[in-house]
Motif scaffolding. Structure first.
Motif, PDB file in Angstrom:
ATOM      1  N   MET A   1     -30.047 -38.055 149.159  1.00 15.74           N
ATOM      2  CA  MET A   1     -30.282 -39.484 149.231  1.00 15.74           C
ATOM      3  C   MET A   1     -30.158 -39.913 150.686  1.00 15.74           C
ATOM      4  O   MET A   1     -29.254 -39.507 151.393  1.00 15.74           O
ATOM      5  N   LEU A   2     -31.075 -40.750 151.116  1.00 16.27           N
ATOM      6  CA  LEU A   2     -31.073 -41.271 152.470  1.00 16.27           C
ATOM      7  C   LEU A   2     -30.802 -42.772 152.433  1.00 16.27           C
ATOM      8  O   LEU A   2     -31.126 -43.446 151.461  1.00 16.27           O
ATOM      9  N   GLY A   3     -30.251 -43.281 153.482  1.00 17.61           N
ATOM     10  CA  GLY A   3     -29.988 -44.714 153.580  1.00 17.61           C
ATOM     11  C   GLY A   3     -30.715 -45.303 154.778  1.00 17.61           C
ATOM     12  O   GLY A   3     -31.095 -44.594 155.707  1.00 17.61           O
ATOM     13  N   LEU A   4     -30.906 -46.590 154.744  1.00 19.95           N
ATOM     14  CA  LEU A   4     -31.570 -47.294 155.827  1.00 19.95           C
ATOM     15  C   LEU A   4     -30.870 -48.630 156.016  1.00 19.95           C
ATOM     16  O   LEU A   4     -30.735 -49.397 155.059  1.00 19.95           O
ATOM     17  N   LEU A   5     -30.440 -48.880 157.219  1.00 18.70           N
ATOM     18  CA  LEU A   5     -29.746 -50.125 157.519  1.00 18.70           C
ATOM     19  C   LEU A   5     -30.678 -50.998 158.356  1.00 18.70           C
ATOM     20  O   LEU A   5     -31.041 -50.644 159.476  1.00 18.70           O
ATOM     21  N   ILE A   6     -31.120 -52.125 157.771  1.00 17.06           N
ATOM     22  CA  ILE A   6     -32.025 -53.037 158.470  1.00 17.06           C
ATOM     23  C   ILE A   6     -31.505 -54.458 158.325  1.00 17.06           C
ATOM     24  O   ILE A   6     -30.792 -54.779 157.382  1.00 17.06           O
ATOM     25  N   ASN A   7     -31.891 -55.309 159.269  1.00 11.09           N
ATOM     26  CA  ASN A   7     -31.461 -56.698 159.178  1.00 11.09           C
ATOM     27  C   ASN A   7     -32.496 -57.513 158.391  1.00 11.09           C
ATOM     28  O   ASN A   7     -33.526 -56.988 157.952  1.00 11.09           O
ATOM     29  N   GLU A   8     -32.212 -58.782 158.196  1.00 10.29           N
ATOM     30  CA  GLU A   8     -33.060 -59.666 157.381  1.00 10.29           C
ATOM     31  C   GLU A   8     -34.493 -59.745 157.918  1.00 10.29           C
ATOM     32  O   GLU A   8     -35.456 -59.674 157.159  1.00 10.29           O
ATOM     33  N   GLU A  10     -36.128 -57.570 159.765  1.00 13.40           N
ATOM     34  CA  GLU A  10     -36.806 -56.295 159.574  1.00 13.40           C
ATOM     35  C   GLU A  10     -37.207 -56.100 158.109  1.00 13.40           C
ATOM     36  O   GLU A  10     -38.276 -55.559 157.824  1.00 13.40           O
ATOM     37  N   ALA A  11     -36.391 -56.577 157.204  1.00 16.66           N
ATOM     38  CA  ALA A  11     -36.723 -56.493 155.782  1.00 16.66           C
ATOM     39  C   ALA A  11     -37.950 -57.346 155.464  1.00 16.66           C
ATOM     40  O   ALA A  11     -38.831 -56.920 154.696  1.00 16.66           O
ATOM     41  N   LEU A  17     -45.631 -55.882 155.523  1.00 18.86           N
ATOM     42  CA  LEU A  17     -46.490 -54.718 155.720  1.00 18.86           C
ATOM     43  C   LEU A  17     -46.804 -54.014 154.403  1.00 18.86           C
ATOM     44  O   LEU A  17     -47.947 -53.596 154.165  1.00 18.86           O
ATOM     45  N   LEU A  18     -45.814 -53.893 153.558  1.00 15.46           N
ATOM     46  CA  LEU A  18     -46.033 -53.243 152.266  1.00 15.46           C
ATOM     47  C   LEU A  18     -46.996 -54.047 151.399  1.00 15.46           C
ATOM     48  O   LEU A  18     -47.880 -53.480 150.746  1.00 15.46           O
ATOM     49  N   LYS A  19     -46.857 -55.358 151.395  1.00 16.31           N
ATOM     50  CA  LYS A  19     -47.756 -56.208 150.601  1.00 16.31           C
ATOM     51  C   LYS A  19     -49.198 -56.070 151.068  1.00 16.31           C
ATOM     52  O   LYS A  19     -50.119 -55.973 150.259  1.00 16.31           O
ATOM     53  N   ARG A  20     -49.397 -56.072 152.374  1.00 15.87           N
ATOM     54  CA  ARG A  20     -50.763 -55.951 152.903  1.00 15.87           C
ATOM     55  C   ARG A  20     -51.367 -54.606 152.533  1.00 15.87           C
ATOM     56  O   ARG A  20     -52.535 -54.515 152.160  1.00 15.87           O
ATOM     57  N   GLU A  21     -50.588 -53.551 152.632  1.00 18.69           N
ATOM     58  CA  GLU A  21     -51.083 -52.222 152.289  1.00 18.69           C
ATOM     59  C   GLU A  21     -51.397 -52.128 150.798  1.00 18.69           C
ATOM     60  O   GLU A  21     -52.416 -51.557 150.401  1.00 18.69           O
ATOM     61  N   LEU A  22     -50.547 -52.707 149.958  1.00 12.58           N
ATOM     62  CA  LEU A  22     -50.796 -52.696 148.520  1.00 12.58           C
ATOM     63  C   LEU A  22     -52.059 -53.484 148.169  1.00 12.58           C
ATOM     64  O   LEU A  22     -52.842 -53.062 147.312  1.00 12.58           O
ATOM     65  N   GLU A  23     -52.272 -54.598 148.830  1.00 11.16           N
ATOM     66  CA  GLU A  23     -53.485 -55.382 148.578  1.00 11.16           C
ATOM     67  C   GLU A  23     -54.735 -54.596 148.951  1.00 11.16           C
ATOM     68  O   GLU A  23     -55.730 -54.623 148.221  1.00 11.16           O
ATOM     69  N   GLU A  24     -54.691 -53.892 150.067  1.00 14.26           N
ATOM     70  CA  GLU A  24     -55.841 -53.085 150.468  1.00 14.26           C
ATOM     71  C   GLU A  24     -56.101 -51.967 149.466  1.00 14.26           C
ATOM     72  O   GLU A  24     -57.247 -51.684 149.121  1.00 14.26           O
ATOM     73  N   LEU A  25     -55.039 -51.339 149.008  1.00 18.45           N
ATOM     74  CA  LEU A  25     -55.209 -50.278 148.026  1.00 18.45           C
ATOM     75  C   LEU A  25     -55.793 -50.820 146.732  1.00 18.45           C
ATOM     76  O   LEU A  25     -56.647 -50.172 146.114  1.00 18.45           O
TER      77      LEU A  25
END
Length: 73
Positions: A1-8, A10-11, A17-25
């Protein structure tokens, strides 16, 4: 298991970015000119990106991008 620490901020950027990629797909998956094998790889990528979106977006936002069920699974 990996973890990722990001601030608000960055989230929010990751969510965007994920939404735009999902829309294109989604648009490309509806294109009848794309080969079945390519679409299968695109569906796998969609699932991976959707799972990432679930980690940073609200439940309501995720509902907009739920993968559609196909009858011949």
């Amino acid at each position: 298991m990996l973890g990722l620490l990001i601030n608000e901020m960055e989230a929010k950027e990751m969510e965007y970015l994920l939404k735009r990629e999902l829309e294109e797909l989604l648009l490309d998956l509806d294109d009848h000119r794309i080969d079945h094998l390519v679409k299968r790889a695109m569906k796998e990528r969609y699932r991976t990106l959707f799972n990432l979106l679930r980690r940073v977006a609200t439940h309501e936002e995720c509902l907009k991008y739920l993968p559609k069920r196909t009858e011949n699974k």
